[in-house]
Design a protein around this motif. Structure first.
Motif, mmCIF file in Angstrom:
data_model
loop_
_atom_site.group_PDB
_atom_site.id
_atom_site.type_symbol
_atom_site.label_atom_id
_atom_site.label_comp_id
_atom_site.label_asym_id
_atom_site.label_seq_id
_atom_site.Cartn_x
_atom_site.Cartn_y
_atom_site.Cartn_z
ATOM 1 N N ASP A 2 44.192 22.250 -44.931
ATOM 2 C CA ASP A 2 45.191 22.502 -45.967
ATOM 3 C C ASP A 2 44.557 22.282 -47.346
ATOM 4 O OD1 ASP A 2 47.330 22.490 -47.735
ATOM 5 O OD2 ASP A 2 48.556 21.158 -46.522
ATOM 6 N N ALA A 3 44.712 23.239 -48.224
ATOM 7 C CA ALA A 3 44.112 23.160 -49.559
ATOM 8 C C ALA A 3 44.657 21.994 -50.381
ATOM 9 C CB ALA A 3 44.331 24.470 -50.304
ATOM 10 N N TYR A 4 45.842 21.488 -50.046
ATOM 11 C CA TYR A 4 46.456 20.422 -50.836
ATOM 12 C C TYR A 4 46.273 19.036 -50.225
ATOM 13 C CZ TYR A 4 48.217 24.288 -53.451
ATOM 14 O OH TYR A 4 48.282 25.423 -54.212
ATOM 15 N N LYS A 5 45.478 18.932 -49.156
ATOM 16 C CA LYS A 5 45.180 17.619 -48.587
ATOM 17 C C LYS A 5 44.365 16.817 -49.592
ATOM 18 C CE LYS A 5 44.550 17.093 -44.149
ATOM 19 N NZ LYS A 5 44.000 17.184 -42.802
ATOM 20 N N TRP A 6 44.486 15.506 -49.496
ATOM 21 C CA TRP A 6 43.856 14.614 -50.467
ATOM 22 C C TRP A 6 42.350 14.837 -50.581
ATOM 23 C CZ3 TRP A 6 40.235 10.668 -49.988
ATOM 24 C CH2 TRP A 6 40.057 9.903 -51.143
ATOM 25 N N ASP A 7 41.655 14.935 -49.472
ATOM 26 C CA ASP A 7 40.200 15.066 -49.551
ATOM 27 C C ASP A 7 39.778 16.376 -50.213
ATOM 28 O OD1 ASP A 7 41.159 16.369 -47.269
ATOM 29 O OD2 ASP A 7 39.366 15.949 -46.092
ATOM 30 N N PHE A 107 46.525 21.509 -60.770
ATOM 31 C CA PHE A 107 45.495 22.452 -61.203
ATOM 32 C C PHE A 107 45.715 23.840 -60.625
ATOM 33 C CE2 PHE A 107 43.757 18.218 -61.645
ATOM 34 C CZ PHE A 107 43.428 18.245 -62.986
ATOM 35 N N GLY A 108 46.961 24.125 -60.297
ATOM 36 C CA GLY A 108 47.311 25.451 -59.804
ATOM 37 C C GLY A 108 47.022 25.608 -58.332
ATOM 38 N N PRO A 109 47.073 26.842 -57.862
ATOM 39 C CA PRO A 109 46.791 27.102 -56.454
ATOM 40 C C PRO A 109 45.350 26.709 -56.130
ATOM 41 C CG PRO A 109 47.787 29.016 -57.514
ATOM 42 C CD PRO A 109 47.442 28.052 -58.595
ATOM 43 N N LEU A 110 45.179 25.950 -55.075
ATOM 44 C CA LEU A 110 43.846 25.507 -54.675
ATOM 45 C C LEU A 110 43.356 26.299 -53.477
ATOM 46 C CD1 LEU A 110 44.212 21.615 -54.846
ATOM 47 C CD2 LEU A 110 43.363 23.167 -56.608
ATOM 48 N N THR A 111 42.058 26.329 -53.338
ATOM 49 C CA THR A 111 41.436 26.857 -52.134
ATOM 50 C C THR A 111 40.769 25.690 -51.431
ATOM 51 O OG1 THR A 111 39.400 27.339 -53.319
ATOM 52 C CG2 THR A 111 41.002 29.121 -53.153
ATOM 53 N N VAL A 112 40.347 25.898 -50.221
ATOM 54 C CA VAL A 112 39.651 24.847 -49.485
ATOM 55 C C VAL A 112 38.208 24.812 -49.960
ATOM 56 C CG1 VAL A 112 38.917 24.052 -47.215
ATOM 57 C CG2 VAL A 112 41.176 25.089 -47.510
ATOM 58 N N TYR A 113 37.757 23.618 -50.351
ATOM 59 C CA TYR A 113 36.383 23.436 -50.837
ATOM 60 C C TYR A 113 35.530 22.822 -49.762
ATOM 61 C CZ TYR A 113 38.135 24.525 -55.428
ATOM 62 O OH TYR A 113 38.697 25.171 -56.498
#
Length: 113
Positions: A2-7, A107-113
């Motif tokens: 999930d892109a919004y997970k803490w890590d 910071f807006g829509p995130l992607t998985v890093y």
């Protein structure tokens, strides 16, 4: 993942945030220069600009949806996010392990890093 997970949010900060005044840590001066214009309010238009300067998006509605998830009633009355509120949201972004907190969208829509 999930892109919004803490890590993933921490990876985002490491990748995109920096000490703009080179004093060795993120502080109020960095918040002011990164997010706020002279009136002290982050509006939807400013939020959009910040997001598109960092990444490309297929649909601007993604950005608008993230912004709207940040807003509480006071933000709506103020016409945007104040510096104090921005700092609260930043603390949530970096400090909360929850994916559904408003700050996860700072910071807006995130992607998985």
């Amino acid at each position: 993942m999930d892109a919004y997970k803490w890590d993933n949010r921490v990876r985002f900060v490491v990748r995109h945030m920096y000490d703009t005044d080179n004093n060795g840590y993120l502080d109020i001066n960095d918040f002011e220069s990164l997010a706020l214009v002279s009136d002290g309010i982050v509006t939807l238009e400013e939020f959009r600009m910040d997001c598109v300067n960092r990444s490309a998006f297929q649909d601007i509605q993604e950005i608008d949806d993230s912004y709207n998830k940040l807003l509480n009633e006071n933000d709506k009355k103020n016409g945007g996010i104040t510096q104090a509120r921005y700092q609260e949201l930043y603390a949530e972004f970096i400090g909360s392990p929850e994916t559904e907190v408003p700050g996860a969208h700072l910071f807006g829509p995130l992607t998985v890093y």
